[in-house]
Design a protein around this motif. Sequence first.
Motif, PDB file in Angstrom:
ATOM      1  N   LEU A   1      11.421  64.986  26.861  1.00 45.19           N
ATOM      2  CA  LEU A   1      10.149  65.087  25.984  1.00 45.19           C
ATOM      3  C   LEU A   1       8.705  65.440  25.011  1.00 45.19           C
ATOM      4  CD1 LEU A   1       9.742  65.794  30.197  1.00 45.19           C
ATOM      5  CD2 LEU A   1       9.844  63.648  29.429  1.00 45.19           C
TER       6      LEU A   1
ATOM      7  N   ARG B   1       5.220  67.969  29.062  1.00 43.40           N
ATOM      8  CA  ARG B   1       5.863  68.609  29.407  1.00 43.40           C
ATOM      9  C   ARG B   1       5.266  69.029  30.809  1.00 43.40           C
ATOM     10  NH1 ARG B   1       9.900  69.277  27.031  1.00 43.40           N
ATOM     11  NH2 ARG B   1      10.514  68.465  24.492  1.00 43.40           N
TER      12      ARG B   1
ATOM     13  N   GLN C   1      13.338  72.110  30.902  1.00 45.59           N
ATOM     14  CA  GLN C   1      12.034  70.805  29.788  1.00 45.59           C
ATOM     15  C   GLN C   1      10.635  71.533  29.742  1.00 45.59           C
ATOM     16  OE1 GLN C   1      12.663  67.607  28.343  1.00 45.59           O
ATOM     17  NE2 GLN C   1      14.703  68.201  28.908  1.00 45.59           N
ATOM     18  N   ALA C   2      10.508  72.524  30.117  1.00 46.04           N
ATOM     19  CA  ALA C   2       9.086  72.782  30.998  1.00 46.04           C
ATOM     20  C   ALA C   2       8.741  73.970  30.024  1.00 46.04           C
ATOM     21  CB  ALA C   2       8.507  73.927  32.178  1.00 46.04           C
TER      22      ALA C   2
ATOM     23  N   CYS D   1      10.094  77.576  25.351  1.00 43.54           N
ATOM     24  CA  CYS D   1      10.297  76.154  25.740  1.00 43.54           C
ATOM     25  C   CYS D   1      12.018  75.689  25.154  1.00 43.54           C
ATOM     26  CB  CYS D   1       9.734  74.627  25.054  1.00 43.54           C
ATOM     27  SG  CYS D   1      10.722  72.750  25.873  1.00 43.54           S
TER      28      CYS D   1
ATOM     29  N   SER E   1      13.067  71.686  23.838  1.00 41.02           N
ATOM     30  CA  SER E   1      12.328  71.889  22.559  1.00 41.02           C
ATOM     31  C   SER E   1      12.436  72.746  21.856  1.00 41.02           C
ATOM     32  CB  SER E   1      11.157  71.702  22.763  1.00 41.02           C
ATOM     33  OG  SER E   1      10.299  73.108  22.505  1.00 41.02           O
TER      34      SER E   1
END
Length: 202
Positions: free
Chosen positions: A7, A12, A72-73, A120, A123
Amino acid sequence: MSDVPTLPAADRALILGSSSRYRRELLARLGLPFEVAAPDVDETPRPGEAPPALARRLALAKARDVAARFPQAIVIGSDQVADLAGQPLGKPGTHERARAQLRAMSGQTVIFQTALSVVCLASGFEQSDLAAVEVRFRALDDGEIERYLRAEQPYDCAGSARSEGLGVALLDAIYSDDPTALVGLPLIRTARLLRAAGRVLP
Protein backbone atom coordinates in the motif's frame (compact mmCIF):
# COMPACT_ATOMS: atom_id res chain seq x y z
CA MET A 1 6.76 -13.58 -3.62
CA SER A 2 4.08 -12.33 -1.25
CA ASP A 3 0.54 -11.87 -2.55
CA VAL A 4 -0.09 -9.10 -0.02
CA PRO A 5 -0.34 -5.81 -1.93
CA THR A 6 2.03 -3.04 -1.00
CA LEU A 7 0.00 0.00 0.00
CA PRO A 8 1.08 3.59 -0.48
CA ALA A 9 1.87 5.25 2.85
CA ALA A 10 -1.18 7.51 2.54
CA ASP A 11 -3.46 4.44 2.39
CA ARG A 12 -1.98 2.59 5.34
CA ALA A 13 -3.90 2.49 8.60
CA LEU A 14 -2.37 4.56 11.38
CA ILE A 15 -2.39 2.78 14.74
CA LEU A 16 -1.46 4.14 18.14
CA GLY A 17 0.08 1.27 20.08
CA SER A 18 -1.00 2.46 23.51
CA SER A 19 -3.76 2.07 26.07
CA SER A 20 -3.19 5.63 27.36
CA ARG A 21 -6.12 8.01 26.97
CA TYR A 22 -3.68 10.93 27.25
CA ARG A 23 -1.76 9.77 24.17
CA ARG A 24 -5.04 9.16 22.34
CA GLU A 25 -6.18 12.72 23.04
CA LEU A 26 -2.82 14.15 21.97
CA LEU A 27 -2.58 12.22 18.70
CA ALA A 28 -6.11 13.37 17.78
CA ARG A 29 -4.71 16.93 17.59
CA LEU A 30 -2.90 16.06 14.35
CA GLY A 31 -6.24 15.58 12.59
CA LEU A 32 -5.37 12.14 11.17
CA PRO A 33 -7.74 9.17 11.44
CA PHE A 34 -6.21 6.46 13.60
CA GLU A 35 -7.01 3.28 15.48
CA VAL A 36 -5.79 2.15 18.88
CA ALA A 37 -4.30 -1.22 19.83
CA ALA A 38 -2.88 -2.04 23.25
CA PRO A 39 0.63 -3.52 23.15
CA ASP A 40 1.58 -6.55 25.22
CA VAL A 41 5.00 -5.60 26.56
CA ASP A 42 6.73 -6.30 29.89
CA GLU A 43 7.75 -2.85 31.17
CA THR A 44 10.09 -4.10 33.89
CA PRO A 45 13.42 -2.22 33.80
CA ARG A 46 16.53 -4.29 33.19
CA PRO A 47 19.23 -4.25 35.89
CA GLY A 48 21.22 -1.03 35.60
CA GLU A 49 19.16 0.24 32.65
CA ALA A 50 19.29 4.03 32.41
CA PRO A 51 15.95 5.86 32.11
CA PRO A 52 16.52 7.12 28.51
CA ALA A 53 17.47 3.61 27.37
CA LEU A 54 14.45 2.13 29.16
CA ALA A 55 12.06 4.60 27.54
CA ARG A 56 13.54 4.01 24.08
CA ARG A 57 13.47 0.22 24.44
CA LEU A 58 9.85 0.14 25.60
CA ALA A 59 8.59 2.57 22.95
CA LEU A 60 10.15 0.45 20.20
CA ALA A 61 8.94 -2.80 21.78
CA LYS A 62 5.37 -1.47 21.91
CA ALA A 63 5.45 -0.33 18.28
CA ARG A 64 6.94 -3.62 17.11
CA ASP A 65 4.45 -5.68 19.11
CA VAL A 66 1.46 -3.96 17.53
CA ALA A 67 3.10 -3.86 14.08
CA ALA A 68 3.51 -7.64 14.20
CA ARG A 69 -0.30 -7.89 14.38
CA PHE A 70 -0.91 -5.19 11.74
CA PRO A 71 2.06 -5.43 9.34
CA GLN A 72 0.56 -3.09 6.72
CA ALA A 73 -0.12 -0.34 9.25
CA ILE A 74 2.03 2.55 10.43
CA VAL A 75 2.29 2.06 14.17
CA ILE A 76 3.22 4.60 16.84
CA GLY A 77 4.69 3.41 20.13
CA SER A 78 5.63 5.66 23.04
CA ASP A 79 6.85 5.36 26.60
CA GLN A 80 7.71 7.79 29.38
CA VAL A 81 10.08 7.34 32.30
CA ALA A 82 10.69 9.93 35.00
CA ASP A 83 14.44 10.20 35.62
CA LEU A 84 15.43 11.25 39.14
CA ALA A 85 19.23 11.42 39.34
CA GLY A 86 19.51 8.43 37.02
CA GLN A 87 16.85 6.36 38.78
CA PRO A 88 13.72 5.47 36.78
CA LEU A 89 10.31 6.34 38.21
CA GLY A 90 7.36 4.75 36.48
CA LYS A 91 3.63 4.88 37.09
CA PRO A 92 3.04 4.62 40.84
CA GLY A 93 -0.18 2.60 40.68
CA THR A 94 -1.03 3.25 44.34
CA HIS A 95 -1.46 6.21 46.67
CA GLU A 96 1.47 5.11 48.83
CA ARG A 97 3.89 4.85 45.91
CA ALA A 98 2.74 8.18 44.53
CA ARG A 99 3.36 9.81 47.91
CA ALA A 100 6.86 8.29 48.02
CA GLN A 101 7.62 9.54 44.50
CA LEU A 102 6.52 13.10 45.25
CA ARG A 103 8.49 13.15 48.49
CA ALA A 104 11.59 12.00 46.57
CA MET A 105 11.07 14.66 43.86
CA SER A 106 10.38 17.51 46.28
CA GLY A 107 12.83 20.35 45.56
CA GLN A 108 14.52 18.31 42.82
CA THR A 109 14.94 18.53 39.06
CA VAL A 110 13.45 15.53 37.28
CA ILE A 111 13.97 14.68 33.61
CA PHE A 112 10.91 13.13 31.98
CA GLN A 113 12.22 10.91 29.17
CA THR A 114 9.49 10.45 26.54
CA ALA A 115 10.47 8.06 23.76
CA LEU A 116 8.68 7.60 20.46
CA SER A 117 8.93 4.92 17.76
CA VAL A 118 7.16 4.64 14.40
CA VAL A 119 7.21 1.24 12.70
CA CYS A 120 5.73 -0.20 9.49
CA LEU A 121 6.75 -3.80 8.81
CA ALA A 122 5.47 -3.86 5.23
CA SER A 123 7.56 -0.89 4.15
CA GLY A 124 10.51 -1.64 6.43
CA PHE A 125 10.21 1.77 8.09
CA GLU A 126 11.46 2.03 11.67
CA GLN A 127 12.59 5.22 13.38
CA SER A 128 12.74 6.41 16.98
CA ASP A 129 13.30 9.65 18.84
CA LEU A 130 13.47 10.89 22.43
CA ALA A 131 12.22 14.09 24.05
CA ALA A 132 13.77 15.01 27.41
CA VAL A 133 11.71 17.44 29.49
CA GLU A 134 13.36 19.10 32.50
CA VAL A 135 10.92 19.67 35.36
CA ARG A 136 11.80 21.54 38.56
CA PHE A 137 9.63 20.63 41.55
CA ARG A 138 8.98 23.04 44.39
CA ALA A 139 9.84 22.00 47.93
CA LEU A 140 6.68 20.12 48.93
CA ASP A 141 5.43 19.37 52.43
CA ASP A 142 3.46 16.24 53.28
CA GLY A 143 0.21 18.18 53.61
CA GLU A 144 0.23 19.55 50.08
CA ILE A 145 1.37 16.21 48.66
CA GLU A 146 -1.57 14.52 50.37
CA ARG A 147 -4.06 17.17 49.22
CA TYR A 148 -2.83 16.93 45.66
CA LEU A 149 -3.00 13.14 45.54
CA ARG A 150 -6.52 13.10 46.98
CA ALA A 151 -7.66 15.72 44.48
CA GLU A 152 -6.13 14.32 41.28
CA GLN A 153 -5.23 10.67 42.00
CA PRO A 154 -2.46 10.59 39.35
CA TYR A 155 -1.65 6.93 39.88
CA ASP A 156 -1.41 6.17 36.14
CA CYS A 157 1.07 8.98 35.54
CA ALA A 158 4.86 8.52 35.57
CA GLY A 159 6.22 10.70 38.36
CA SER A 160 2.80 11.12 40.04
CA ALA A 161 2.14 14.69 38.82
CA ARG A 162 -0.12 15.71 35.93
CA SER A 163 1.31 18.93 34.53
CA GLU A 164 -1.78 19.42 32.37
CA GLY A 165 -3.92 19.48 35.53
CA LEU A 166 -3.49 20.46 39.16
CA GLY A 167 0.00 18.95 39.20
CA VAL A 168 1.36 22.11 37.59
CA ALA A 169 0.96 23.79 41.00
CA LEU A 170 3.69 21.48 42.35
CA LEU A 171 6.26 22.82 39.89
CA ASP A 172 8.68 25.72 39.65
CA ALA A 173 9.54 25.36 35.95
CA ILE A 174 9.30 23.19 32.83
CA TYR A 175 11.87 23.27 30.02
CA SER A 176 11.11 21.46 26.74
CA ASP A 177 11.47 21.81 22.97
CA ASP A 178 8.36 19.65 22.41
CA PRO A 179 5.59 20.92 24.71
CA THR A 180 3.30 17.86 24.68
CA ALA A 181 6.11 15.44 25.55
CA LEU A 182 5.48 15.82 29.28
CA VAL A 183 1.86 14.70 28.84
CA GLY A 184 3.03 11.53 27.09
CA LEU A 185 3.42 12.01 23.33
CA PRO A 186 5.84 14.55 21.76
CA LEU A 187 3.74 15.78 18.85
CA ILE A 188 6.49 17.73 17.09
CA ARG A 189 8.57 14.56 16.91
CA THR A 190 5.52 12.43 16.10
CA ALA A 191 4.68 14.63 13.10
CA ARG A 192 8.32 14.51 11.98
CA LEU A 193 8.45 10.69 12.07
CA LEU A 194 5.05 10.31 10.38
CA ARG A 195 6.21 12.55 7.53
CA ALA A 196 9.37 10.41 7.26
CA ALA A 197 7.12 7.33 7.05
CA GLY A 198 5.30 8.94 4.12
CA ARG A 199 2.19 10.39 5.74
CA VAL A 200 1.08 13.85 4.64
CA LEU A 201 0.32 16.28 7.45
CA PRO A 202 -0.80 19.93 7.25
